[in-house]
Design an enzyme around this catalytic site. Sequence first.
Site, PDB file in Angstrom:
ATOM      1  N   LYS A  54       0.860  -1.411  -0.016  1.00 17.40           N
ATOM      2  CA  LYS A  54       0.164   0.017   0.003  1.00 17.40           C
ATOM      3  C   LYS A  54       0.831   1.422   0.033  1.00 17.40           C
ATOM      4  O   LYS A  54       0.651   2.024  -0.659  1.00 17.40           O
ATOM      5  CB  LYS A  54      -0.905  -0.010   1.210  1.00 17.40           C
ATOM      6  CG  LYS A  54      -2.086  -1.163   0.992  1.00 17.40           C
ATOM      7  CD  LYS A  54      -2.792  -1.420   2.419  1.00 17.40           C
ATOM      8  CE  LYS A  54      -3.585  -2.553   2.257  1.00 17.40           C
ATOM      9  NZ  LYS A  54      -4.534  -2.917   3.319  1.00 17.40           N
ATOM     10  N   GLN A  98      -4.268  -1.667   9.680  1.00 19.06           N
ATOM     11  CA  GLN A  98      -4.366  -3.129   9.104  1.00 19.06           C
ATOM     12  C   GLN A  98      -4.911  -4.259   9.841  1.00 19.06           C
ATOM     13  O   GLN A  98      -4.496  -4.268  11.110  1.00 19.06           O
ATOM     14  CB  GLN A  98      -2.697  -3.381   8.678  1.00 19.06           C
ATOM     15  CG  GLN A  98      -2.579  -4.757   7.752  1.00 19.06           C
ATOM     16  CD  GLN A  98      -3.211  -4.482   6.545  1.00 19.06           C
ATOM     17  OE1 GLN A  98      -3.205  -3.657   5.797  1.00 19.06           O
ATOM     18  NE2 GLN A  98      -3.946  -5.758   6.000  1.00 19.06           N
ATOM     19  N   ASP A 121     -10.868   2.864   4.507  1.00 21.29           N
ATOM     20  CA  ASP A 121     -11.134   1.437   4.498  1.00 21.29           C
ATOM     21  C   ASP A 121     -12.960   1.168   4.336  1.00 21.29           C
ATOM     22  O   ASP A 121     -13.193   0.108   3.799  1.00 21.29           O
ATOM     23  CB  ASP A 121     -10.575   0.607   5.576  1.00 21.29           C
ATOM     24  CG  ASP A 121      -9.460  -0.240   5.100  1.00 21.29           C
ATOM     25  OD1 ASP A 121      -9.433  -0.555   4.101  1.00 21.29           O
ATOM     26  OD2 ASP A 121      -8.782  -0.773   5.996  1.00 21.29           O
TER      27      ASP A 121
END
Length: 294
Positions: A54, A98, A121
Site C-alpha cells: 500500500k 491493517q 477502508d
Amino acid sequence: MSEKIIDGKAIAEKVREEVRLGVAQMQQEHNYVPGLATVLVGEDTASATYVRSKQRTCEQLGIRSLGYHLPADTTQEALEQLVAELNANPEVDGILVQLPLPKHLNEEAVLNKIDLAKDVDGFHPVNIGRLAMKGRDPLFIPCTPAGCMRLLEETGVNLKGAEAVVLGRSNIVGLPMAMLLQKADATVTICHSRTKDLKAHLQRADVLIAAVGRTEMVTGDMLKPGVVVIDVGINQKDDPTAKRGYRLVGDVDFESAKEVAGAITPVPGGVGPMTIAMLMANTLRAAEIGLSKK
Ligand code: NDP
C-alpha cells in the site's frame, strides 16, 4: 487475454492512472498532496507485506504515505491514542488500520474511533450503515467490494434486475458486496456456511461473487451458462512444480468455470490488484472531502 477473462491488472492500472491524474491536479490547483496513514500492529508477515504494498502504491501515485508500526503488545489505549492523533493531524486524509489486529485488541472499538471522513477502508459502522440504507450514501465504500463493482462495470454487466449470488457474508467483503449489488438494483441472494443447497442458488445466478476462502469449491457444473464470475478468494493450493510448493487459486475452479461463464476473473490477477487501487481512490476522495471543508 481472452474477452471472457476479466483483466483485473489492466483495470486496476486504469484506476491508478485516474488517481495519479487526480493527485497531480490537486497538487497543481490547491498545492496539496493527499496523505495516507497506515497503522500496523505486530509482526504478522502477510500484514506487513500488504502494508508495504500500500505504501509503495502511494509513492507511485504521488500520495504521501505515513507509516506507523506498533509492537505486538501495544495496548488498546495506545492504539486508540494514535488513531486520535491521526484524526487530528491535518496532513492525514486517510487512516488505514491493517487487520487483523492481535487478539488482545478490540478491532471494533478501534475502527469506531476513526474519523468518518478519514475512513478510507470504509469499515466504520456509520459508513456500513449508510451503505445498507435506502437513499443514503457512505463516504467510502470498502475497497474489495468497490473493486468488484468496478470490475462488473468495466465488463459492461447490466445489474438491474440481475440475479446475483454473493457467496460469503463477512463484514469486509460479502456483506458490503451484497448491499452494493442491491443498491445497483440486482436481486441478491447471500449464501454462507449454513446454506443448504448452494448449487440450486448458483444455477439461478447471472452474477456470482465468491468470497469464501475455500479452494476451488465452486465448479463449472454448479453454474448457470453465461454467468459473470468475480472470484475474491485467495487460497494456497499445493503444487510441487511451483517454486514455493504452492500456487494461488480462487474459490472457483477456474478451468471448469471458464467453460460455462460469460466472463470470469482469474486468481491471481483479478480482484487482488483492484483492492489497493480502490484504497488509493478512496484516499484521493478523502483529500477532496478535506479540502472542501477548508
Ligand atoms: P471470512 O472467513 O471472514 O468469511 C468467509 C465467508 O464464507 C463466511 O461468511 C462463511 O460463512 C462463508 N463460508 C465458509 N465456508 C463456506 C462453505 N463451505 N460454503 C459456503 N460459505 C462458506 O473471509 P473474508 O470475507 O475475509 O475473505 C474471503 C476470501 O476472500 C478469502 O480467501 C480471502 O483471502 C479473500 N480476500 C481477498 C481480498 C482481495 O483483495 N482479493 C480481500 C479480502 C479477502 P459463515 O458466515 O456462515 O461462517
